[in-house]
Design an enzyme around this catalytic site. Structure first.
Site, PDB file in Angstrom:
ATOM      1  N   CYS A 147      -8.978  -1.358  -3.135  1.00  0.00           N
ATOM      2  CA  CYS A 147      -7.716  -0.633  -3.039  1.00  0.00           C
ATOM      3  C   CYS A 147      -6.576  -1.388  -3.712  1.00  0.00           C
ATOM      4  O   CYS A 147      -5.486  -0.865  -3.862  1.00  0.00           O
ATOM      5  CB  CYS A 147      -7.296  -0.414  -1.591  1.00  0.00           C
ATOM      6  SG  CYS A 147      -8.510   0.425  -0.612  1.00  0.00           S
ATOM      7  N   CYS A 194       3.038  -1.135   1.007  1.00  0.00           N
ATOM      8  CA  CYS A 194       2.805  -2.523   1.414  1.00  0.00           C
ATOM      9  C   CYS A 194       3.259  -2.726   2.859  1.00  0.00           C
ATOM     10  O   CYS A 194       2.633  -3.460   3.616  1.00  0.00           O
ATOM     11  CB  CYS A 194       3.559  -3.495   0.508  1.00  0.00           C
ATOM     12  SG  CYS A 194       2.993  -3.452  -1.191  1.00  0.00           S
TER      13      CYS A 194
END
Ligand SMILES: Cc1ncc(COP(=O)(O)O)c(C=O)c1O
Ligand code: FES
Lengths: 404, 308
Positions: free
Chosen positions: B35, B106
């Protein structure tokens, strides 16, 4: 300290000589080349010279085979869309999986919305085209085959001259995106069967927003942009005179520096590459080392992420780019490296260093000095990296995410 | 260049709490190398007070992934688990002085790692909802299944509604074509199943939606969609609606021995006071999320409920 610029495949500095050539055409000689007065006439003469300069770099037979565009992207789009119109009854396009988005995104759209069949030819682990698959894909329905001359990420070269001949055997047109090749490799289009070629000014120390599509004499073209009669009706819109003149000068300079590119620049690239591999473990070169652009090195550092490397390089005054597309907001690693089956563990940490004639030995020294520390630092943060690479054998065995 | 705040840069260049923790009480692993980012969060918890006494992280990822991980550890150290669990990914982003929209994922990773680590500490299995179909919106980690569910459960028919409910498409917007595809597919299926009037369904071939017919009341959309299609609310109307919604929820909270009062509304931040059994209990974050969801549904606008 002078910054180290090693991202010349992204864009180059405009050569000061090209800037100097352009400047008068913003102020004193601002005329429209189509006008019937003296203001226009002098511009027309300069455009002619610029066209000849570019013709020479390409080794084109005629200067009117060059159509100025806004850059590589427009040239690519024009070539493919035109072929689908002029090649009546042919509804298939052949390209490769490692093209620039200027080709790939267009092909995706054509496939989805215009019922065009797209054959995307795969590459091997070194990024070399599967020529057999290419041959098989060619057929009576092929309108055009478009294969890049050199890949922007790895520098790998494709045998475009042979691919053009093969396309012609099937009655298809052949286009090449040579945005990365023009100015870095000697090119002689008149001795090839290539029908169309895209180039971009800002990759060869010329200005941005200018490029060209070479269209061999006799190949029919349907314009992408219609309007006035500029470029013989093949690309409407008042000529971007200063940019065309700057590109002409840049082409002349590129030709003059061609042997420097092939020797000194290539040696710089090789020294950097070897130096990095010697100093840093778990790293390797991607692409076809024996057939690639002289200026490009793409090195994958395992178990770390490219953007983080670039940030630390940037802090050390070094500009490079990443095979990880994370920088562009997507988390997928480069489609080029994935097509080459570079494992994810390495594809995310691939860094491209691309040189130009403006680089010197001190640039290589600087990178070799800071890179080992940067890589060690990030590896110490990575959950996939145990001391001295111990986790390397089975990186996923240690790290056990709840979802993946 | 990267548009990172000073604080993001500082936490990237000088990350705090990086490294391995020996004898961690709980470990949360999220993400995967494929990912492009992955985070391991290690926490030490005092079993008596439930306070997180220490936290460490290891991150594979870009600059903001490393900074977000480090920020997360700073935010949770010293908090009880219940307090820590009320943190949202937005809190991580705020702590860092904001993240560029395309890097918000994030902070989502940090949010998830904390839940995974707590689950690991408590010996529970941590389940997330990332496993259905392809990831459509990378910014907010929204996959096809989540969009489909939101569309079905709430009778959504426009892109804006999907964004309000799932956040998908609310940041860099590169995923909009993908969202529209899922929306069109799901709406089409709903029409076939008789759950949606064909004239209401999302039509990808229409550049502009024609003016809606007056609502028939038969469509399951008729009631639920109302707030979204409403004209822009005045501030006063907004506050009234929020008040009403909270009043409507209080009886349920009181049943569980808790309560919730509206304190203030600042832009899209709704400040509430939790009391009784709602405080400090594990349910606090659940309560806040529940209230938040309810308000978003009522107003058709993104809102954040913040306990004060
Ligand atoms: C191979 C290739 N094709 C096309 C382009 C696009 O060219 P331009 O920026 O002039 O549109 C680039 C530049 O990134 C390139 O590397
Ligand atoms: S991927 Fe960026 S908003 Fe969805």
């Amino acid at each position: 300290m002078r910054p180290v610029y090693l991202d010349n495949n992204a864009t180059t500095r405009v050569d000061p000589a090209a800037v100097a050539a352009m400047l008068p055409f913003f102020t004193e000689q601002f005329g429209n080349a189509s006008s019937m007065h003296a203001f226009g006439a002098s511009v027309g003469g300069a455009l002619k010279t610029a066209r000849r300069q570019l013709q020479e770099l390409l080794g084109a037979e005629h200067d009117h085979e060059i159509i100025y565009t806004s850059g590589g992207t427009e040239s690519d789009n024009t070539a493919i869309l035109s072929a689908l119109e002029t090649q009546g009854g042919r509804t298939e396009v052949i390209t490769s999986v490692v093209e620039h988005p200027a080709i790939l995104a267009l092909c995706d759209w054509l496939e989805k919305h215009k019922s065009v069949t797209i054959h995307r030819i795969p590459v091997d682990a070194k990024g070399r085209l599967d020529v057999e698959a290419y041959r098989k894909a060619l057929g009576p329905k092929t309108a055009i085959a478009s294969i890049m001359w050199a890949n922007n990420e790895t520098g790998t070269l494709f045998p475009v001259e042979r691919l053009a001949e093969m396309a012609h055997e099937a009655g298809a047109l052949f286009h090449t995106d040579a945005v990365q090749a023009v100015g870095k490799l000697p090119i002689d289009l008149k001795s090839t069967e290539i029908d169309m070629l895209s180039l971009s000014g800002h990759k060869l120390h010329g200005p941005k927003g200018i490029g060209a599509l070479y269209v061999r004499k006799g190949v029919r073209l349907r314009p992408l942009i219609r309007g006035g009669h500029q470029e013989r009706g093949r690309r409407a819109g008042t000529e971007n005179a200063p940019a065309i003149i700057g590109l002409g000068k840049a082409a002349e300079l590129a030709l003059a520096h061609m042997s420097d590119e092939q020797t000194r620049v290539k040696a710089l690239r090789d020294r950097l590459e070897q130096g990095l591999l010697q100093r840093i473990g778990s790293s390797f070169v991607t692409g076809d080392s024996d057939h690639r652009l002289p200026n490009t090195a793409n090195v994958a550092f395992e178990f770390i992420e490219g953007e983080a490397i670039l940030l630390l390089l940037n802090r050390a005054g070094i500009a490079a780019s990443s095979g990880s597309a994370c920088t562009s907001g997507s988390l997928e690693p480069s489609h080029v490296l994935r097509a080459m089956k570079v494992p994810y563990t390495a594809a995310h940490g691939a860094i491209r260093f691309s040189f130009s004639r403006e680089n010197g030995d001190e640039d290589v020294d600087r990178v070799l000095e800071v890179m080992p520390g940067i890589i060690a630092n990030l590896r110490s943060l990575s959950p996939f990296w145990k001391d001295k690479g111990a986790a390397k054998a089975a990186p996923n065995a240690a790290f056990n995410p709840t979802y993946a | 260049m990267w548009e990172y705040s000073e604080k993001v840069q500082d936490y990237f260049y000088n990350p705090k709490n990086a490294g391995v923790m020996e004898n961690a009480s709980g470990i949360g692993d999220v993400g995967a190398i494929s990912c492009g980012d992955a985070l391991r969060l290690m926490i030490k918890v005092d079993p008596v007070t439930d306070v997180i006494t220490d936290a460490k992280f290891q991150t594979f990822g870009c600059g903001s992934a490393i900074a977000s991980s480090s920020a997360l550890t700073e935010l949770i150290i010293g908090k009880t688990i219940a307090e820590a669990l009320t943190l949202t990914n937005q809190d991580i982003a705020d702590f860092l002085g904001g993240l560029p929209p395309e890097k918000m994922h994030c902070s989502v990773m940090g949010y998830e790692a904390l839940r995974a680590a707590v689950a690991n500490y408590r010996g529970e299995a941590w389940e997330d909802d990332h496993e259905e179909g392809a990831l459509v919106c990378k910014c907010f980690g929204v996959d096809e299944g989540m969009i489909e569910r939101a569309v079905r459960n709430n009778g959504l028919t426009t892109l804006e509604q999907v964004t309000h409910f799932t956040k998908a498409g609310g940041s860099c917007a590169t995923c909009i074509e993908g969202i529209e595809e899922v929306l069109a597919k799901t709406n089409a299926a709903m029409v076939v199943e008789g759950l949606l009037d064909a004239s209401e369904a999302f039509d990808p071939h229409q550049a502009l939606r024609p003016v809606r017919r007056p609502k028939t009341g038969k469509s399951p959309l008729a009631i639920k969609l109302e707030p979204v299609t409403k004209a822009k609310l005045t501030n006063l109307q907004r506050i009234r609606l929020i008040e009403e919604a909270i009043e409507g929820l209080r009886p349920f909270l009181r049943q569980d021995g808790g309560d919730c009062e509206l304190v203030d509304v600042e832009g899209d931040r709704v400040l509430v006071k939790l009391s009784g059994a709602c405080i400090g209990c594990q349910m606090a974050s659940v309560t806040v999320n529940g209230v938040q969801e309810r308000l978003i549904e009522k107003l058709g606008q993104p809102l954040r409920v913040i306990p004060v």
